[in-house]
Design an enzyme around this catalytic site. Sequence first.
Site, PDB file in Angstrom:
ATOM      1  N   GLY A 231       0.838  -1.196   0.000  1.00  0.00           N
ATOM      2  CA  GLY A 231       0.000   0.000   0.000  1.00  0.00           C
ATOM      3  C   GLY A 231       0.871   1.243   0.000  1.00  0.00           C
ATOM      4  O   GLY A 231       2.014   1.213  -0.467  1.00  0.00           O
ATOM      5  N   SER A 232       0.338   2.317   0.550  1.00  0.00           N
ATOM      6  CA  SER A 232       1.029   3.611   0.470  1.00  0.00           C
ATOM      7  C   SER A 232       2.095   3.753   1.558  1.00  0.00           C
ATOM      8  O   SER A 232       1.997   3.136   2.625  1.00  0.00           O
ATOM      9  CB  SER A 232       0.001   4.734   0.615  1.00  0.00           C
ATOM     10  OG  SER A 232      -0.583   4.672   1.903  1.00  0.00           O
ATOM     11  N   GLU A 253       5.664  -3.270   0.694  1.00  0.00           N
ATOM     12  CA  GLU A 253       5.708  -3.042  -0.769  1.00  0.00           C
ATOM     13  C   GLU A 253       4.943  -1.757  -1.015  1.00  0.00           C
ATOM     14  O   GLU A 253       3.709  -1.738  -0.969  1.00  0.00           O
ATOM     15  CB  GLU A 253       5.050  -4.206  -1.513  1.00  0.00           C
ATOM     16  CG  GLU A 253       5.656  -5.576  -1.224  1.00  0.00           C
ATOM     17  CD  GLU A 253       7.002  -5.798  -1.895  1.00  0.00           C
ATOM     18  OE1 GLU A 253       7.472  -4.891  -2.612  1.00  0.00           O
ATOM     19  OE2 GLU A 253       7.590  -6.871  -1.677  1.00  0.00           O
ATOM     20  N   CYS A 287       1.707   1.028  -8.724  1.00  0.00           N
ATOM     21  CA  CYS A 287       2.935   1.516  -8.071  1.00  0.00           C
ATOM     22  C   CYS A 287       4.080   1.716  -9.047  1.00  0.00           C
ATOM     23  O   CYS A 287       4.939   2.559  -8.822  1.00  0.00           O
ATOM     24  CB  CYS A 287       3.338   0.515  -6.987  1.00  0.00           C
ATOM     25  SG  CYS A 287       3.457  -1.171  -7.606  1.00  0.00           S
TER      26      CYS A 287
END
Length: 486
Positions: A231-232, A253, A287
Amino acid sequence: MNPLPNTHYVGGVWAEDVGPTFDVTNPLDDSVVAKVAAGGRPEAEAAVAAAQSAFPAWANMTPGERQLLFLRAADITERRHDEIVHLLAVEAGTGRAFASFQVKLSANLLRQAASWGYLPYGDLLRSDTPGRMAMATRKPLGVVAGFTPWNGAFFLAWRTIVLPMAFGNTVVIKPSELAPMSAGLVQAEIFHEAGFPPGTINVITHAPGDAAGIADVFFESPHVRCINFTGSDRTARILGERAGRALKRTVFELGGYNPMIVLEDADLDHAARAVNFGAFFHQGQICMNTRKVYVARTVHDDFVARLATRTAALKSGDPLEAGVVIGPLINYTAVEKTEARIHEALTAGAKLVTGGQRTGRVHAPTILADVPPGSPAANGCDETFGPLLVVEAFDDPEEAFARAQNTPFGLSAAIMTGDAARGLAMAQRFDTGIVHVNGSTMAGEASLPNGGVKDSGWGRSGHYAVEDFTEIRLTTVTTGPGHYPF
Ligand code: NAD
């Protein structure tokens, strides 16, 4: 077609009483796609307990028994291709090409993972103690708690589940509230049908705003040994602080800024195709999407003209319609962020090459040139996470390289050149987890070690994930009399 899965899966059983629910809506028109169970602490605690009780048997299952299960899951995933493509469109606004790619990549990952139980699981080591044999063997961690994102929902949920499970861990997943079905519940259905033992995979869904409460349970439980998050970086900082206090291992990640450098000797058509794909696949919500391209000034205008022609021709609209490449952004927050970045840059003097407009949440793929360096669209510090690309000319490749490196992120980068050796020399110096010479920043294969450095996180996919999801145990056996200092 199966009915949409909409409730928790714990200990091999679907919750009979769905309890309170929340609406999952279609990003295209806000229509309700499903009412999904809004879980909380009791469900999360039951899921961790189920994963913990399933762990010893799963960790000790033979590689051949596990292999059969993963292979069956791969076949079921392929069989359900059309239904999953439809679900990804209505739940996450995913176009057919990306949805179909995710199904194929997921089946491939499951088949790769089926063989990982047979990887060497340790080393025999020399000891300085006479008569002692030493072994370093890999052990699974225990229960791994996975947080999945909505964007590459189907594949990334599989990655979150399969990497730890292939090395003997059991898993609890908390899918994104924006795509709970394609980011967790469908995977549970597939593992259930494949015959995975109860408790090896557990999925808890929750309403928007309730993620932190589920995370509390993971951090409090001594059985949860690893937080496996995609995620962020914003959320990762919150989870990382909490993991520090609870002394739990993390695999992160995260996002990227992903520059591409087009050198003057590049094949410009190839470069334009790679950038058009890399920047606008899934309308810029991946991403690894290319956010900025640095182009040698001598070929800049020619490159931009070729790219703009391709980008302007991309079809936008309903992702279920044939030929549509640009679907809706996930929500209005994403639309507003994209619009704000474009507006700020234009106000500061940037030039609009193509795009800029939107219909509802479908935002046209947009290219900006001559963006002042401090502008948030171009400063490398924040993913716009929408269909926006910045193009910048350079005179000296070293200056372009330095500018491309000037970002806190370190996920993917790419170089286009007619001289592969020159590209490789530059690639080796990039401070990113991934770098491609003559390819898009946006690329994924199930067997390859994707992952980031710096603010893009840590952890690697493919069988390299053995480093993330196992620990080494030292065992010694001494056959001699033994020597002690007193
Ligand atoms: P997000 O950080 O908002 O959410 C990810 C997960 O964290 C979701 O399950 C969410 O419910 C949960 N979460 C959010 N706030 C939380 C909190 N306070 N406590 C506990 N859990 C919380 O990210 P997103 O919007 O779902 O995904 C997009 C981001 O993910 C982008 O930054 C993208 O670059 C990144 N991403 C990285 C990779 C990779 O492999 N490196 C892949 C896909 C997406």
